[in-house]
Design an enzyme around this catalytic site. Sequence first.
Site, PDB file in Angstrom:
ATOM      1  N   CYS A  77      -3.169  29.668-100.214  1.00 26.94           N
ATOM      2  CA  CYS A  77      -3.430  31.068 -99.875  1.00 26.94           C
ATOM      3  C   CYS A  77      -4.148  31.227 -98.538  1.00 26.94           C
ATOM      4  CB  CYS A  77      -4.247  31.740-100.971  1.00 26.94           C
ATOM      5  SG  CYS A  77      -3.382  31.854-102.554  1.00 26.94           S
ATOM      6  N   GLN A  88      -4.076  29.008-111.605  1.00 28.22           N
ATOM      7  CA  GLN A  88      -4.920  30.066-111.066  1.00 28.22           C
ATOM      8  C   GLN A  88      -5.300  31.076-112.134  1.00 28.22           C
ATOM      9  OE1 GLN A  88      -2.952  32.635-108.217  1.00 28.22           O
ATOM     10  NE2 GLN A  88      -0.950  32.193-109.069  1.00 28.22           N
ATOM     11  N   ARG A 124      -1.192  52.258-105.057  1.00 29.96           N
ATOM     12  CA  ARG A 124      -0.699  53.343-105.906  1.00 29.96           C
ATOM     13  C   ARG A 124      -1.865  54.027-106.606  1.00 29.96           C
ATOM     14  NH1 ARG A 124       1.371  48.485-107.933  1.00 29.96           N
ATOM     15  NH2 ARG A 124       0.403  47.738-109.867  1.00 29.96           N
ATOM     16  N   SER A 147      -3.867  40.100-107.656  1.00 35.17           N
ATOM     17  CA  SER A 147      -3.207  40.489-106.405  1.00 35.17           C
ATOM     18  C   SER A 147      -1.722  40.722-106.636  1.00 35.17           C
ATOM     19  CB  SER A 147      -3.405  39.398-105.356  1.00 35.17           C
ATOM     20  OG  SER A 147      -2.960  38.145-105.838  1.00 35.17           O
ATOM     21  N   HIS A 178      -0.710  40.412-101.673  1.00 35.65           N
ATOM     22  CA  HIS A 178      -1.145  39.090-101.218  1.00 35.65           C
ATOM     23  C   HIS A 178       0.090  38.266-100.850  1.00 35.65           C
ATOM     24  CE1 HIS A 178      -2.972  35.264-100.836  1.00 35.65           C
ATOM     25  NE2 HIS A 178      -3.153  34.946-102.102  1.00 35.65           N
ATOM     26  N   CYS A 212     -10.216  32.301-101.562  1.00 35.47           N
ATOM     27  CA  CYS A 212      -9.978  31.133-102.412  1.00 35.47           C
ATOM     28  C   CYS A 212      -8.586  30.589-102.129  1.00 35.47           C
ATOM     29  CB  CYS A 212     -10.125  31.503-103.890  1.00 35.47           C
ATOM     30  SG  CYS A 212      -9.079  32.868-104.433  1.00 35.47           S
ATOM     31  N   GLY A 270      -5.600  27.208-103.183  1.00 36.16           N
ATOM     32  CA  GLY A 270      -5.203  26.141-104.076  1.00 36.16           C
ATOM     33  C   GLY A 270      -5.896  24.841-103.719  1.00 36.16           C
TER      34      GLY A 270
END
Length: 383
Positions: free
Chosen positions: A89, A157, A212, A237, A338, A368, A370
């Site tokens: 990420c 995760q 939204r 996300s 994301h 954060c 992986g």
Amino acid sequence: MTEAYIVDAVRTPVGRRGGALAAVHPADLGAASLTALMRRTGIDPGAVEDVVLGCVDTIGPQAGDVARTAWLAAGLPEHVPGVTVDRQCGSSQQAIHFAAQAVMSGTSDVVVAGGLQSMSSLPISSAMTAGQAYGFDDPFSGSVGWRDRYGLQEVSQFRAAEMIAEKWSLSRDEMEAFAVRSHERALRAREQGLFDAETVPCAGLQRDECPRVPDWDKIRSLPTLVEGGRLTAACASQISDASAALLIVNERGLRDHGLTPRARIHHLSVRAADPVWMLTAPIPATEHALRRAGMTLDDIDLVEINEAFASVVLAWTAESGADPERVNVNGGAIALGHPLGATGARLMTSLLGELERRGGRYGLLTMCEGGGQANVTIVERLG
């Protein structure tokens, strides 16, 4: 030491999964930001010495060094090379770090950094599951060394986000309230046009698709991501598509090309923690970065921490003591999406814009990643 400066930063709108950017080839998605960056800065594209882009799941249309492909798809000079970075990420935040380190060392004067991700084309973890066709269940369990160290416990995760919620005693209600606030902040920012200056249209999409209006009845009816857990999809996300790009130079790059910087990179570092917990690394990484920079959070005007899950940000805030009114002030990935390999560069682009609007001096970006990792970048506004 030579300094690293951010001359400009631009991004595409973030498209939701299956939305307006779903049919855009990843290279063309990246090309949209690269083209806009060259146009906005006015630099001769031939002066760029390297293109460093983050991307995760680099298979299929994102394989073959997509950073290089995106540059060429943009019609930019063939002699300029490109390299694709995967720190999960944090890939495009790491791309920014690599670019900054290149110009700080003086081995390059002008580098483009950023990232791209088409999650509509390639679902999350596509590269990990691709190995199943060859008899590999995942990247971890087949390793003798990994099994000896961490056993065969699940590396996920979702599990990590739940573990964090339990350890920090975060209730479902608390995390859902955080998620709603993210949407409300993002909607307000979008309606006020706060993202307009940093965004370049792509495939007809003019603005971010993901925010939204929260529907509390729907939110409360969602099943948890893990049986018996607390987190739901509303607190995670959004899967999405986007790209972003920044021009990073040193003093010689500024002088030789007549450029004016928007910000200076004040600090960059990366730290790691338990890979099974995975998502807690921003906590020690932030502590380490502030200590190395000789700063405290009181010196930081704005923070962007990626909202991979509501529990990640809430735990970080609890441990750091950060003022929530300075954190993700225009919403985060829960509302804005994301797009894995692009998120770090997208966050930096938005952070620069908000620092300028508020007249703030220092901004901090972390996320954060992986493997239980976290990058931290501290920038100083100059414009």
